[in-house]
Design a protein around this motif. Structure first.
Motif, PDB file in Angstrom:
ATOM      1  N   ILE A 100       0.868  -1.179   0.000  1.00 55.32           N
ATOM      2  CA  ILE A 100       0.000   0.000   0.000  1.00 55.32           C
ATOM      3  C   ILE A 100       0.909   1.236   0.000  1.00 55.32           C
ATOM      4  CG2 ILE A 100      -1.575   1.367   1.434  1.00 55.32           C
ATOM      5  CD1 ILE A 100      -2.878  -1.207   2.339  1.00 55.32           C
ATOM      6  N   VAL A 101       0.561   2.209  -0.830  1.00 64.51           N
ATOM      7  CA  VAL A 101       1.348   3.448  -0.895  1.00 64.51           C
ATOM      8  C   VAL A 101       0.500   4.555  -0.281  1.00 64.51           C
ATOM      9  CG1 VAL A 101       2.563   5.038  -2.421  1.00 64.51           C
ATOM     10  CG2 VAL A 101       2.494   2.590  -2.966  1.00 64.51           C
ATOM     11  N   GLY A 117      -2.135   7.173  -8.849  1.00 66.79           N
ATOM     12  CA  GLY A 117      -2.007   5.919  -8.116  1.00 66.79           C
ATOM     13  C   GLY A 117      -0.618   5.378  -8.332  1.00 66.79           C
ATOM     14  N   PRO A 118      -0.188   4.481  -7.450  1.00 60.76           N
ATOM     15  CA  PRO A 118       1.179   3.965  -7.547  1.00 60.76           C
ATOM     16  C   PRO A 118       1.437   3.234  -8.857  1.00 60.76           C
ATOM     17  CG  PRO A 118       0.050   3.178  -5.549  1.00 60.76           C
ATOM     18  CD  PRO A 118      -0.963   3.883  -6.368  1.00 60.76           C
ATOM     19  N   GLY A 119       2.678   3.324  -9.314  1.00 64.54           N
ATOM     20  CA  GLY A 119       3.136   2.515 -10.439  1.00 64.54           C
ATOM     21  C   GLY A 119       3.966   1.347  -9.906  1.00 64.54           C
ATOM     22  N   GLY A 126       6.559   0.987  -1.640  1.00 66.74           N
ATOM     23  CA  GLY A 126       5.572   1.518  -0.675  1.00 66.74           C
ATOM     24  C   GLY A 126       5.653   3.019  -0.517  1.00 66.74           C
ATOM     25  N   GLU A 127       6.285   3.686  -1.485  1.00 67.39           N
ATOM     26  CA  GLU A 127       6.415   5.149  -1.401  1.00 67.39           C
ATOM     27  C   GLU A 127       5.964   5.786  -2.711  1.00 67.39           C
ATOM     28  OE1 GLU A 127       9.845   8.211  -0.449  1.00 67.39           O
ATOM     29  OE2 GLU A 127      10.028   6.375   0.743  1.00 67.39           O
ATOM     30  N   ASN A 155      -1.541   9.936  -3.330  1.00 68.84           N
ATOM     31  CA  ASN A 155      -2.273   9.569  -4.537  1.00 68.84           C
ATOM     32  C   ASN A 155      -3.762   9.422  -4.251  1.00 68.84           C
ATOM     33  OD1 ASN A 155      -0.291   9.114  -6.728  1.00 68.84           O
ATOM     34  ND2 ASN A 155       0.572   7.633  -5.281  1.00 68.84           N
ATOM     35  N   VAL A 156      -4.538   9.390  -5.317  1.00 70.36           N
ATOM     36  CA  VAL A 156      -5.981   9.154  -5.160  1.00 70.36           C
ATOM     37  C   VAL A 156      -6.224   7.716  -4.721  1.00 70.36           C
ATOM     38  CG1 VAL A 156      -8.189   9.018  -6.382  1.00 70.36           C
ATOM     39  CG2 VAL A 156      -6.626  10.911  -6.843  1.00 70.36           C
ATOM     40  N   VAL A 157      -5.611   6.740  -5.410  1.00 71.18           N
ATOM     41  CA  VAL A 157      -5.743   5.352  -4.947  1.00 71.18           C
ATOM     42  C   VAL A 157      -4.399   4.889  -4.378  1.00 71.18           C
ATOM     43  CG1 VAL A 157      -7.646   4.723  -6.480  1.00 71.18           C
ATOM     44  CG2 VAL A 157      -5.297   4.305  -7.234  1.00 71.18           C
ATOM     45  N   LYS A 158      -4.492   4.064  -3.354  1.00 70.75           N
ATOM     46  CA  LYS A 158      -3.280   3.693  -2.599  1.00 70.75           C
ATOM     47  C   LYS A 158      -2.669   2.380  -3.070  1.00 70.75           C
ATOM     48  CE  LYS A 158      -4.311   7.094   0.316  1.00 70.75           C
ATOM     49  NZ  LYS A 158      -4.190   8.417  -0.319  1.00 70.75           N
ATOM     50  N   CYS A 159      -3.315   1.711  -3.985  1.00 71.14           N
ATOM     51  CA  CYS A 159      -2.762   0.457  -4.511  1.00 71.14           C
ATOM     52  C   CYS A 159      -2.587   0.583  -6.019  1.00 71.14           C
ATOM     53  CB  CYS A 159      -3.697  -0.719  -4.213  1.00 71.14           C
ATOM     54  SG  CYS A 159      -3.892  -1.035  -2.459  1.00 71.14           S
ATOM     55  N   ARG A 160      -1.573  -0.085  -6.535  1.00 73.66           N
ATOM     56  CA  ARG A 160      -1.271   0.018  -7.961  1.00 73.66           C
ATOM     57  C   ARG A 160      -2.352  -0.657  -8.815  1.00 73.66           C
ATOM     58  NH1 ARG A 160       3.044  -3.318 -11.570  1.00 73.66           N
ATOM     59  NH2 ARG A 160       2.947  -1.968 -13.390  1.00 73.66           N
TER      60      ARG A 160
END
Ligand code: URA
Length: 267
Positions: A100-101, A117-119, A126-127, A155-160
């Motif tokens: 989770i980021v 959202g994370p890439g 996790g950052e 980010n808006v969403v915390k998972c890639r």
């Protein structure tokens, strides 16, 4: 006037419904809404905004915003939000994520950057914003005379999303309340939305980023400006000129001066 307001409210609620949000309810007067232009048509999406004043007051201020109330957790803190998020399985994105980021930086930052959202790299580490786009964001922050530890990045969403696809509406609707709580706790003076997803989520407009960028909006008392996402800049370096012009507006709003140019390296 009343009809006009009614029509705008209807378009707004329909848009929220499409996002999977609701039910809506009226909240205290703290609510702020980003305006919908006076010639709003009654299509299924709220119409694209024209230039807006920084702060919206008057009758529109009483219109509920998309996620109204979700951020009003008494004695909230970033730690508590992280705890509430837990080992989240609320949406399908959890199935393919590594980490989770949540967000990183100064919990009292005056300036917050919000991405999509994370890439891949962010998912591993996790950052937020640690991959190629993140390195560009770091350069942009440093060009403003700041460092990553001065600002907050999330980010808006915390998972890639798998294959770095755009997060789906229901994924955004599930995750965005955590972002709103983060913003409510940090209370930055300025929020910079990186790309369309962040801008559309916080503003509730479905307009393109080229339409939304470069002008100020009010987000619950903070000034919000949208600009192109650094990943877009990697593909379209010529848009850096516009982003720099946007960031100069942010610097002016925060009273920041650009750092002196670095001396050229002797060969
Ligand atoms: N792109 C984003 O929107 N967020 C990140 O954290 C990294 C890339």
């Amino acid at each position: 006037m009343a009809n006009d307001l009614h029509r705008r409210l209807e378009a707004w609620l329909r848009y929220g419904d499409e996002l999977g949000l609701g039910p809506f309810y009226r909240d205290r007067a703290r609510t702020t809404l980003h305006t919908v232009p006076a010639d709003a048509s009654s299509g299924t999406q709220p119409p694209e905004p024209g230039p807006l004043p920084v702060s919206v007051s008057g009758p529109l201020a009483a219109v509920p915003s998309l996620f109204d109330g979700v951020e009003s957790v008494p004695n909230d803190s970033l730690e508590r939000i992280r705890t509430d998020l837990g080992d989240c399985t609320r949406c399908r994105l959890h199935r393919s994520r590594t980490k989770i980021v949540f967000g990183t930086g100064n919990p009292r930052a005056e300036l917050v950057f919000v991405g999509e959202g994370p890439g891949h790299d962010e998912d591993q580490q996790g950052e937020p914003f640690v991959g190629r786009a993140g390195q560009l964001l770091t350069q942009m922050i440093e060009a403003m005379g700041l460092s990553r530890s001065d600002v907050y990045i999330c980010n808006v969403v915390k998972c890639r999303p798998p294959e770095n696809r755009t997060p789906a509406r229901d994924e955004i609707a599930t995750c965005a309340p955590f972002l709103l709580r983060q913003l409510a706790v940090i209370r930055p003076r300025v929020i910079v939305c990186l790309g369309a997803v962040a801008a559309q989520t916080l503003l509730g407009f479905s307009a393109s980023i080229s339409r939304l960028r470069g002008q100020w909006y009010d987000y619950r008392g903070a000034r919000l400006l949208a600009t192109y996402h650094p990943a877009y800049l990697l593909r379209n370096p010529s848009a850096k000129v516009e982003v720099w012009s946007d960031l100069k507006q942010v610097m002016a709003a925060l009273g920041l001066k650009p750092p002196p140019p670095r001396p050229r390296q002797r060969r």
